[in-house]
Design an enzyme around this catalytic site. Sequence first.
Site, mmCIF file in Angstrom:
data_model
loop_
_atom_site.group_PDB
_atom_site.id
_atom_site.type_symbol
_atom_site.label_atom_id
_atom_site.label_comp_id
_atom_site.label_asym_id
_atom_site.label_seq_id
_atom_site.Cartn_x
_atom_site.Cartn_y
_atom_site.Cartn_z
ATOM 1 N N GLU A 7 0.825 -1.211 0.000
ATOM 2 C CA GLU A 7 0.000 0.000 0.000
ATOM 3 C C GLU A 7 0.860 1.262 0.000
ATOM 4 O OE1 GLU A 7 -3.087 0.629 -0.464
ATOM 5 O OE2 GLU A 7 -3.627 -1.476 -0.666
ATOM 6 N N CYS A 10 -13.285 0.400 -15.227
ATOM 7 C CA CYS A 10 -13.785 1.778 -15.176
ATOM 8 C C CYS A 10 -12.583 2.714 -15.055
ATOM 9 C CB CYS A 10 -14.751 1.959 -14.002
ATOM 10 S SG CYS A 10 -15.759 3.448 -14.193
ATOM 11 N N CYS A 49 -16.776 0.285 -21.044
ATOM 12 C CA CYS A 49 -18.170 0.024 -20.664
ATOM 13 C C CYS A 49 -18.709 -1.240 -21.328
ATOM 14 C CB CYS A 49 -19.042 1.229 -20.991
ATOM 15 S SG CYS A 49 -18.471 2.738 -20.187
ATOM 16 N N CYS A 79 -18.263 -4.109 -18.986
ATOM 17 C CA CYS A 79 -18.596 -3.810 -17.592
ATOM 18 C C CYS A 79 -19.732 -4.704 -17.091
ATOM 19 C CB CYS A 79 -19.012 -2.345 -17.473
ATOM 20 S SG CYS A 79 -19.506 -1.905 -15.804
ATOM 21 N N CYS A 113 -25.253 1.572 -13.956
ATOM 22 C CA CYS A 113 -24.446 2.802 -14.055
ATOM 23 C C CYS A 113 -25.283 3.977 -14.563
ATOM 24 C CB CYS A 113 -23.259 2.547 -14.975
ATOM 25 S SG CYS A 113 -22.213 4.007 -15.181
HETATM 26 FE FE1 SF4 Z 1 -17.636 2.526 -15.473
HETATM 27 FE FE2 SF4 Z 1 -20.246 2.840 -15.844
HETATM 28 FE FE3 SF4 Z 1 -18.695 2.235 -17.908
HETATM 29 FE FE4 SF4 Z 1 -19.171 0.403 -16.007
HETATM 30 S S1 SF4 Z 1 -20.642 1.299 -17.419
HETATM 31 S S2 SF4 Z 1 -17.181 0.890 -16.937
HETATM 32 S S3 SF4 Z 1 -19.267 1.692 -14.191
HETATM 33 S S4 SF4 Z 1 -18.619 4.108 -16.722
#
Ligand code: SF4
Length: 377
Positions: free
Chosen positions: A46, A201, A207, A210, A216
Amino acid sequence: MNPTFAYPRHFSPGLFRAGLLDWFAEHQRPLPWRTEYTPYAVWISEIMLQQTQMDRGVSYFNHWMERFPDISSVARAPEDDLLKAWEGLGYYARVRNLARAARRIMELHGGVFPARYEDILALPGIGSYTAAAVASIAFNADVALVDANVNRLFARLFDIDAPLNLTATRNKIVAMARDLLPPGKAREYNQALMEFGALVCRKKPLCGRCPVADQCESLRLGITAERPILAERPDIMHVTVATGLLRHPRRPEELFLQKRRDNDVWPGLWEFPGGCVEAGEHPEDAAVREFAEETGIIVRVREPIAVIRHAYTRYRVTLHCFWCEYISGPADNPTLTEASAFRWVPENRLTDFAFPAGFRKLVDMLDKRPPLSRGVS
Ligand code: SF4
């Protein structure tokens, strides 16, 4: 409902947690401190990874663990050895605090890393973020953890339209992270948030890959590129610096080094005397002036070595380096005005010392010169 915030209408905490934890189980990187999660390894990782790219951090981490495998080895180590192992990571106060914390753990906790958040926070150099990281990742304590990746992720997920540097924004995100934390799963959940922010992200979000896209809010609104709202960057400062390398008047294989003071930037690191070039001043004259002001030794410039450029935080530094020649003054008993110690060091031992980044480049350059050109300025 939490009094400090409300989730968007389409957000489901349960689905978000499940999607995130499943993603982490499948996609987490095999990092060396993730094998056993010992508190010492988590702590070192860390501290090292703050402001450092992961690949680079892992390389430093592995080297550090070979050199200092446990808390007692850090507590016993000479400061110069710790600084040398840290050299290149920057933020050198961290490694000195690390040594102080290791000694405190030996004295107060019998060499065993404390498990309670409050006891971790009481150690030198450990702030609320690092204490939360060690408590949750090493000890699986139910403590929320928010880094830059989590801030970015939450700003998009919940369409937070205020700059991230505002305390109110940060407090809101910490409250959300705490609210979403599944009890008994802080180790996975906190790492999952940070890892997801780093890999999916990220600054340019992926996205299409994701697993929580349907949760989101900024994606739903089509404004992911506008989140997070960033603070204005501070202006870049350009600085011109000059430094002189001096051979001992009777032992020409040795070069003059001085150690930076405890209250300076880069405390404890070694350097050649030098400083800022003043308005209208030639870098050669600045090197001579700085040498005299910092050591009482009078030198003249013999020839230029290199001009080195490097950057740190918001500074862009141009470092003019010169071979200097001894004229007069207390070579063996210099009057140090900007340093805590000095050494005359054989040129082939320079790489044993820890230097700030600009001087490191210079030393590496000297070290790579062909052998015939060494020892002769
Ligand atoms: Fe990030 Fe939203 Fe894209 Fe998912 S959908 S990667 S949470 S911006």
